[in-house]
Design an enzyme around this catalytic site. Structure first.
Site, PDB file in Angstrom:
ATOM      1  N   ARG A   1       3.486  -6.083  -4.741  1.00  0.00           N
ATOM      2  CA  ARG A   1       2.339  -5.472  -5.442  1.00  0.00           C
ATOM      3  C   ARG A   1       2.719  -5.042  -6.865  1.00  0.00           C
ATOM      4  NH1 ARG A   1      -0.865  -0.238  -5.029  1.00  0.00           N
ATOM      5  NH2 ARG A   1      -3.072  -0.802  -5.170  1.00  0.00           N
TER       6      ARG A   1
ATOM      7  N   ILE B   1      -7.056  -2.339  -9.203  1.00  0.00           N
ATOM      8  CA  ILE B   1      -6.506  -3.086  -8.057  1.00  0.00           C
ATOM      9  C   ILE B   1      -6.847  -2.225  -6.838  1.00  0.00           C
ATOM     10  CG2 ILE B   1      -4.225  -2.019  -8.465  1.00  0.00           C
ATOM     11  CD1 ILE B   1      -2.891  -4.419  -7.189  1.00  0.00           C
ATOM     12  N   SER B   2      -7.370  -2.854  -5.779  1.00  0.00           N
ATOM     13  CA  SER B   2      -7.843  -2.080  -4.630  1.00  0.00           C
ATOM     14  C   SER B   2      -6.687  -1.376  -3.918  1.00  0.00           C
ATOM     15  CB  SER B   2      -8.554  -2.994  -3.631  1.00  0.00           C
ATOM     16  OG  SER B   2      -9.612  -3.670  -4.247  1.00  0.00           O
ATOM     17  N   GLN B   3      -7.063  -0.317  -3.192  1.00  0.00           N
ATOM     18  CA  GLN B   3      -6.100   0.437  -2.385  1.00  0.00           C
ATOM     19  C   GLN B   3      -5.526  -0.479  -1.284  1.00  0.00           C
ATOM     20  OE1 GLN B   3      -8.076   3.064   0.255  1.00  0.00           O
ATOM     21  NE2 GLN B   3      -6.413   4.560   0.295  1.00  0.00           N
TER      22      GLN B   3
END
Ligand code: SAH
Length: 213
Positions: free
Chosen positions: A36, A62-64
């Site tokens: 990530r 950026i999504s969790q």
């Protein structure tokens, strides 16, 4: 795939996701192996294995990791196999996770600069089963339809009917619905019927209608 100290941070994150209720071992393995830190700017790398959304520029995030894991797990639980469409490529993180679990991924993004960065990351990670399009996600990607699964990673203020039409029979769409109050919602296609399942409250950036930039 993960080297040095990031590997330890990733395994701590995975333990957190398990506690929060991500159960699918394959999804967890892919999350653990996907770097990530390559999907965020240098100044945020130290936060890249925290279970939070992070800014990626252009007012986007950026999504969790939890929500990425959960949405991916749900697609697999409802039996999605084959080709998947993602709306809102953003950093490309969710795209990379999908690419490792499904046969092929099509992804649409309205901001060209984000799309280019995401494309570079797919090559860096040797993910070649991803097709990217710069366009308006409300319209889906009709020439590549039908899809077994569609995942929308921005909040739609109304049901995106053209996406429902691009599902194959038995296929599933997962989409955050609403503006201030959003509900992650699953639609499963049965012929010309779409069975709606509200799942959980969520918080996403909006799925913008209109111009692409
Ligand atoms: N899946 C991404 C989430 C990015 S945030 C990630 O994990 O990084 C949502 C993304 O949806 C943003 O990049 C935003 O530009 C994009 N978006 C918003 N409205 C859109 C639209 N109508 N069509 C395509 N992309 C859209």
């Amino acid at each position: 795939m993960l080297l040095n100290n990031y590997a330890r941070s990733a395994s701590i994150l995975i333990e957190q996701l398990k506690k929060l209720g991500v159960e699918d071992a394959k999804v967890l393995a892919v999350l653990e192996q996907t770097p990530r830190h390559l999907f965020v700017d240098d100044v945020l790398k130290h936060k890249s294995y925290e279970n939070t959304a992070l800014p990626i520029g252009q007012g986007q995030t950026i999504s969790q990791p939890f929500i990425v894991g959960k949405m991916t797990e749900i697609l697999r639980q409802v039996g999605v196999e084959g080709s998947v469409l993602e709306i809102g490529t953003g950093s490309g993180y969710q795209t990379a996770i999908l690419a490792q679990l499904f046969e092929s991924v099509c992804t649409v993004e309205r901001i060209k600069s984000l799309q280019w960065q995401a494309k570079r990351r797919m090559h860096q990670l040797d993910l070649y089963n991803v097709s990217m399009k710069h366009g308006d996600g409300w319209l889906g990607w009709s020439s590549k339809a039908p899809f077994a699964g569609i995942i929308v990673t921005a909040a739609a203020k109304s049901v995106p009917h053209s996406l429902l039409q691009q599902l194959e029979d038995g296929g599933a769409l997962i989409v955050p619905l609403g503006e201030y109050e959003q509900v992650l919602t699953l639609f499963v296609r049965q012929g010309e019927q779409f069975i709606e399942h509200p799942l959980a409250p969520v918080k996403f950036v909006p799925l913008i209608a209109g111009d692409i930039i």
